[in-house]
Design a protein around this motif. Structure first.
Motif, PDB file in Angstrom:
ATOM      1  N   ALA A   3       0.836  -1.199   0.000  1.00 58.98           N
ATOM      2  CA  ALA A   3       0.000   0.000   0.000  1.00 58.98           C
ATOM      3  C   ALA A   3       0.870   1.249   0.000  1.00 58.98           C
ATOM      4  O   ALA A   3       1.985   1.261   0.518  1.00 58.98           O
ATOM      5  N   ILE A   4       0.351   2.317  -0.589  1.00 61.94           N
ATOM      6  CA  ILE A   4       1.042   3.608  -0.598  1.00 61.94           C
ATOM      7  C   ILE A   4       0.439   4.470   0.496  1.00 61.94           C
ATOM      8  O   ILE A   4      -0.735   4.840   0.438  1.00 61.94           O
ATOM      9  N   LEU A   5       1.232   4.777   1.506  1.00 58.80           N
ATOM     10  CA  LEU A   5       0.749   5.572   2.617  1.00 58.80           C
ATOM     11  C   LEU A   5       0.590   7.020   2.188  1.00 58.80           C
ATOM     12  O   LEU A   5       1.200   7.488   1.225  1.00 58.80           O
ATOM     13  N   MET A   6      -0.249   7.745   2.921  1.00 50.80           N
ATOM     14  CA  MET A   6      -0.508   9.137   2.575  1.00 50.80           C
ATOM     15  C   MET A   6       0.758   9.988   2.641  1.00 50.80           C
ATOM     16  O   MET A   6       0.989  10.853   1.822  1.00 50.80           O
ATOM     17  N   SER A   7       1.578   9.744   3.645  1.00 50.46           N
ATOM     18  CA  SER A   7       2.762  10.574   3.825  1.00 50.46           C
ATOM     19  C   SER A   7       3.868   9.766   4.486  1.00 50.46           C
ATOM     20  O   SER A   7       3.781   9.436   5.654  1.00 50.46           O
ATOM     21  N   GLU A   8       4.888   9.460   3.720  1.00 50.79           N
ATOM     22  CA  GLU A   8       6.044   8.783   4.296  1.00 50.79           C
ATOM     23  C   GLU A   8       6.864   9.748   5.144  1.00 50.79           C
ATOM     24  O   GLU A   8       7.542   9.358   6.077  1.00 50.79           O
ATOM     25  N   SER A   9       6.796  11.069   4.816  1.00 53.50           N
ATOM     26  CA  SER A   9       7.639  12.035   5.510  1.00 53.50           C
ATOM     27  C   SER A   9       7.282  12.190   6.972  1.00 53.50           C
ATOM     28  O   SER A   9       8.149  12.382   7.815  1.00 53.50           O
ATOM     29  N   ASP A  10       5.966  12.098   7.313  1.00 59.13           N
ATOM     30  CA  ASP A  10       5.585  12.258   8.717  1.00 59.13           C
ATOM     31  C   ASP A  10       5.262  10.924   9.380  1.00 59.13           C
ATOM     32  O   ASP A  10       4.729  10.883  10.474  1.00 59.13           O
ATOM     33  N   GLN A  11       5.575   9.837   8.661  1.00 58.60           N
ATOM     34  CA  GLN A  11       5.404   8.487   9.202  1.00 58.60           C
ATOM     35  C   GLN A  11       3.950   8.150   9.507  1.00 58.60           C
ATOM     36  O   GLN A  11       3.658   7.334  10.360  1.00 58.60           O
ATOM     37  N   SER A  12       3.023   8.791   8.800  1.00 58.09           N
ATOM     38  CA  SER A  12       1.618   8.474   8.991  1.00 58.09           C
ATOM     39  C   SER A  12       1.321   7.082   8.458  1.00 58.09           C
ATOM     40  O   SER A  12       1.900   6.632   7.483  1.00 58.09           O
ATOM     41  N   CYS A  13       0.388   6.403   9.130  1.00 64.25           N
ATOM     42  CA  CYS A  13      -0.048   5.085   8.667  1.00 64.25           C
ATOM     43  C   CYS A  13      -1.350   5.177   7.889  1.00 64.25           C
ATOM     44  O   CYS A  13      -1.989   4.170   7.639  1.00 64.25           O
ATOM     45  N   ALA A  14      -1.745   6.379   7.541  1.00 64.29           N
ATOM     46  CA  ALA A  14      -2.976   6.546   6.789  1.00 64.29           C
ATOM     47  C   ALA A  14      -2.771   6.158   5.332  1.00 64.29           C
ATOM     48  O   ALA A  14      -1.691   6.305   4.771  1.00 64.29           O
ATOM     49  N   ILE A  15      -3.829   5.679   4.722  1.00 69.36           N
ATOM     50  CA  ILE A  15      -3.815   5.313   3.316  1.00 69.36           C
ATOM     51  C   ILE A  15      -5.135   5.757   2.714  1.00 69.36           C
ATOM     52  O   ILE A  15      -6.195   5.515   3.295  1.00 69.36           O
ATOM     53  N   PRO A  16      -5.110   6.450   1.593  1.00 68.30           N
ATOM     54  CA  PRO A  16      -6.378   6.883   0.984  1.00 68.30           C
ATOM     55  C   PRO A  16      -7.251   5.689   0.634  1.00 68.30           C
ATOM     56  O   PRO A  16      -6.761   4.630   0.253  1.00 68.30           O
ATOM     57  N   GLU A  17      -8.549   5.860   0.781  1.00 67.64           N
ATOM     58  CA  GLU A  17      -9.460   4.782   0.450  1.00 67.64           C
ATOM     59  C   GLU A  17      -9.400   4.468  -1.045  1.00 67.64           C
ATOM     60  O   GLU A  17      -9.130   5.325  -1.884  1.00 67.64           O
ATOM     61  N   LYS A  18      -9.626   3.186  -1.334  1.00 65.84           N
ATOM     62  CA  LYS A  18      -9.687   2.686  -2.709  1.00 65.84           C
ATOM     63  C   LYS A  18      -8.373   2.840  -3.467  1.00 65.84           C
ATOM     64  O   LYS A  18      -8.364   3.033  -4.679  1.00 65.84           O
ATOM     65  N   THR A  19      -7.265   2.755  -2.737  1.00 68.26           N
ATOM     66  CA  THR A  19      -5.963   2.866  -3.404  1.00 68.26           C
ATOM     67  C   THR A  19      -5.181   1.564  -3.398  1.00 68.26           C
ATOM     68  O   THR A  19      -4.169   1.460  -4.084  1.00 68.26           O
ATOM     69  N   GLN A  20      -5.619   0.575  -2.619  1.00 66.57           N
ATOM     70  CA  GLN A  20      -4.963  -0.735  -2.668  1.00 66.57           C
ATOM     71  C   GLN A  20      -5.914  -1.751  -3.286  1.00 66.57           C
ATOM     72  O   GLN A  20      -6.971  -2.051  -2.743  1.00 66.57           O
TER      73      GLN A  20
END
Length: 394
Positions: free
Chosen positions: A227-244
């Motif tokens: 999966a591509i996380l929303m932001s690798e720079s701030d280490q967020s574990c969020a992922i936009p819906e419908k992207t995986q």
């Protein structure tokens, strides 16, 4: 003199400004790679606990000093198990199933159950096909049996469990399957359990890292691509819906409320398509769950998303929530050739609630007892310390 006064005043105001800015900045928490982030932050109503513990090297010998002195119980006993019924069900529960008929389980399975006892925040209901529990066959099982009040052991009668579900009577066909009947029992039983009683289900090769109390009507995807996380720079574990985009649903970890239509629909699908003469492993597993999701909800693709429907809402979670290493990379990521530091292990696990390590395929990969070389040696002393006392059984 006036310039000197003004210079002192400027210094005074500069110091005040610095103190003021420092006070503000101290209340703002910058994301840190070593913080624990949860994978559901993109879902409404979820409040992640950003103060959860990180994992560090723990000397197993030090852990043994603390807990080994309390291990004075009789491990020669054979325990007759009570049959699991509705009266044993409760709101916050996680189910495990040992469907092979063995009256015990091995060290890695004990480690999975113990990690849930320590981390999940739920009461573990361990259901055995066997009517007895033989403590003499497994030191790790004996440790769990005597030392965790939030782990309960029961016998499960599959024919009775399937009553009042679409799987009723299916045991007659499953018993005719030559090679994969035990797996089919496990696949059917997990759906019957969450449909009739509600709760979390976990395979016995899942190491729980963090609380599972926030899981609600959720199932996990299995994808070939990370999966591509929303932001690798701030280490967020969020992922936009419908992207995986997923290959399939992996029902080795799930939660559904009592009476939810999804597990019922899976059982109906299996009952309709089941053919004992085929003797195929996936007649009741991921394929059935995947096809049910598409047919019941009219989905063309399996994507990470919250499905809202009159048929009953549920969420398809991205794979990293339970599989920090995809199936094709389990050997490379969980048994790395290059030594790993705690920071590197934490980076791998930071967005996961648990680690599904697929012991049925990778059981021959050894626990090295070197925390730099395999994930069980790193996490075991922290997440299943009593089981790890007998790591030779892993």
């Amino acid at each position: 003199m006036q310039r000197l006064f003004l210079s002192k005043m400027n210094s005074y105001y500069f110091i005040l400004l610095f103190v003021f800015l420092f006070a503000i900045m101290s209340t703002f928490r910058f994301p840190n790679i070593m913080e624990t982030n949860y994978p559901f932050v993109y879902l409404p109503g979820f409040n992640p606990d950003r103060n959860a513990q990180n994992f560090e090297y723990l000397d197993p010998k030090k852990a043994q000093i603390v807990i080994s002195s309390t291990t004075t119980n009789d491990c020669s006993k054979t325990i007759q198990l009570s049959k699991f019924t509705a009266k044993n069900s409760e709101h916050n529960q996680v189910f495990f199933i040992e469907s092979s008929g063995k009256p015990y389980f091995d060290g890695r399975q004990s480690c999975s159950v113990e990690s849930a006892a320590i981390k999940s925040g739920l009461v573990s209901k361990v259901l055995f096909k066997s009517a007895n529990l033989d403590l003499s066959n497994s030191k790790t099982l004996c440790e769990i049996y005597y030392n965790y009040k939030n782990v309960e052991f029961y016998h499960v009668d599959f024919a009775e469990l399937f009553l009042d579900t679409p799987a009723e009577g299916m045991e007659k066909r499953v018993d005719k399957v030559v090679s994969h009947g035990l797996s089919h029992y496990s696949d059917l039983a997990r759906m019957a359990l969450v449909y009739k009683y509600g709760g979390v289900y976990l395979d016995l090769d899942i190491l729980v890292l963090r609380s599972l109390v926030h899981m609600k009507n959720s199932i996990v995807l299995e994808s070939a691509k990370p999966a591509i996380l929303m932001s690798e720079s701030d280490q967020s574990c969020a992922i936009p819906e419908k992207t995986q985009r997923a290959l399939k649903i992996n029902p080795g970890q799930l939660h559904f409320e009592k009476g939810h239509p999804f597990p019922r629909a899976v059982l109906s699908y299996v009952n309709k398509h089941y053919n004992h003469k085929k003797d195929e492993r996936d007649q009741a597993g991921p394929k059935s769950s995947s096809q049910t999701a598409k047919q019941l909800y009219g989905l063309k693709e399996l994507l990470n998303m919250k499905v809202v429907s009159p048929e009953g809402n549920f969420t398809m979670l991205p794979d990293f929530t339970f599989m920090p290493a995809s199936f094709s990379r389990i050997r490379e990521e969980l048994w790395p050739k290059k030594a790993r530091s705690p920071a590197e292990w934490n980076d791998l696990f930071r967005c996961s609630l648990a680690v599904h390590f697929h012991s049925n395929v990778f059981a021959k990969l050894k626990v090295t007892r070197n925390p730099k070389k395999d994930f069980l040696s790193f996490l075991g002393p922290m997440l299943c310390p009593r089981s790890y006392l007998h790591v030779e059984e892993f």
